[in-house]
Design an enzyme around this catalytic site. Structure first.
Site, short mmCIF file in Angstrom:
data_model
loop_
_atom_site.label_atom_id
_atom_site.label_comp_id
_atom_site.label_asym_id
_atom_site.label_seq_id
_atom_site.Cartn_x
_atom_site.Cartn_y
_atom_site.Cartn_z
N MET A 180 -5.76 1.51 -7.85
CA MET A 180 -6.93 0.69 -7.54
C MET A 180 -8.12 1.59 -7.17
SD MET A 180 -5.57 -2.84 -6.00
CE MET A 180 -5.34 -2.33 -4.32
N HIS A 227 -2.50 10.03 -4.98
CA HIS A 227 -2.61 9.60 -6.38
C HIS A 227 -2.52 10.82 -7.30
CE1 HIS A 227 -5.02 6.24 -4.48
NE2 HIS A 227 -4.15 5.56 -5.20
N GLN A 279 6.90 -2.50 -3.05
CA GLN A 279 6.25 -2.67 -4.35
C GLN A 279 7.05 -1.96 -5.45
OE1 GLN A 279 1.87 -2.34 -5.25
NE2 GLN A 279 2.37 -0.23 -5.71
N SER A 320 -3.45 7.28 2.00
CA SER A 320 -3.73 5.92 1.53
C SER A 320 -5.23 5.78 1.37
CB SER A 320 -3.24 4.92 2.60
OG SER A 320 -3.83 3.67 2.38
N SER A 321 -5.64 4.98 0.38
CA SER A 321 -7.08 4.75 0.20
C SER A 321 -7.67 4.11 1.45
CB SER A 321 -7.32 3.83 -1.00
OG SER A 321 -6.71 4.39 -2.14
#
Ligand code: PAF
Length: 280
Positions: A30, A37, A154, A186-187
């Protein structure tokens, strides 16, 4: 690095690669990319001939409009980062491209995997996740797709969904990447001032303490001990649950054959953080 905005064009491009027997790795994101990432992308680059990264803030997986509005969006910085590690292809679709008939979640029976933790505290979240991942898999048809263990629930749900729909994609898990204080990358970390990022280190400290001491407790009393430890931190605990690593059902007694994993969700100020550790 090629950037595609249209699903049809990306699918046609990938078909050509697969017709030449090339292996396609896929990292759905996202955006607001960080080292976590990038390590997924590097994992894919090391195992496939071509790596595709998608950037799409999926509205159907947010059960809170504020959370969706506040989610960081920095596509230019993301593209630079992806270019710096030689990503082959980026997919940057509009909402219409992903949801041509309107942004709506499917309703998929997830075999109970969504009954606990994030599924319970974020109603509808996983229906949105599987809806978008299924759609992305239809467009990309990856040989392998990469997911981090920070979002362990997830990961299991996506693995289940691929089996349910006979999707020919191997789901590869990747270890949790952490910053220097142990905070899981984490974003959402970018929504915290530096002082809060530093204070959130207690999550990792408590996970480590749990992994070292769980045998002194039953699963239920470990959960209580974890709750007590959070009382002495600046974080507000939402849940601390010991679960079966395959079914995610709560663990009632330690069982050497199934193992156990401790999952945590906690607020640092307004930012909700999740993390987990394998106890054994
Ligand atoms: O983990 C995420 O970033 C998202 O849930 C995903 C898998 C990209 C689906 O929107």
């Amino acid at each position: 690095m090629q950037v595609f905005e249209r699903a049809e064009e990306l699918s046609a491009f990938i078909k050509k690669q697969k017709d030449q027997n090339l292996k396609v790795g896929f990292v759905p994101t996202m955006g607001a990319l960080h080292e976590g990432h990038l390590s997924l992308v590097k994992h894919s680059l090391s195992e496939n001939d071509i790596t595709i990264v998608s950037i799409f803030v999926n509205p159907t997986q947010f059960n809170n409009a504020d959370d969706l509005a506040r989610y960081p969006r920095v596509p230019e910085a993301d593209l630079k980062l992806l270019e710096s590690i030689a990503t082959d292809v980026v997919f940057l679709p509009s909402e219409k491209e992903i949801y041509p008939h309107g942004a709506q979640s499917a309703s998929i029976d997830l075999n109970g995997l969504d009954h606990y933790m994030e599924g319970r505290f974020r109603p509808g979240h996983f229906q949105g996740v599987v809806t978008v991942v299924k759609r992305l898999f239809e467009i990309v048809k990856p040989t392998r797709a990469y997911f981090g263990e920070k979002d362990y629930q997830q990961l299991l749900i996506i693995r289940y969904m691929t089996r349910l729909y006979n999707i020919d994609t191997e789901i590869i898990s990747h270890r949790i990447e952490r910053g220097p204080t142990g905070l899981a990358l984490s974003s959402r970390n970018e929504l915290m001032p530096d002082a809060d990022k530093d204070r959130a280190r207690d999550i990792y400290a408590i996970l480590n303490w749990s992994r070292d001491h769980f045998r002194e407790y039953s699963p239920a009393s470990l959960q209580s001990a974890v709750k007590d430890r959070f009382e002495n931190t600046p974080l507000e605990l939402e849940y601390a649950l010991v679960c079966n690593p395959q079914t995610l059902a709560p663990v009632e007694e330690w069982d050497e054959n199934t193992g156990a994993r401790l999952f945590i969700a906690a607020y640092m100020g307004k930012v909700r953080l999740i993390d987990n550790v394998s106890l054994f």
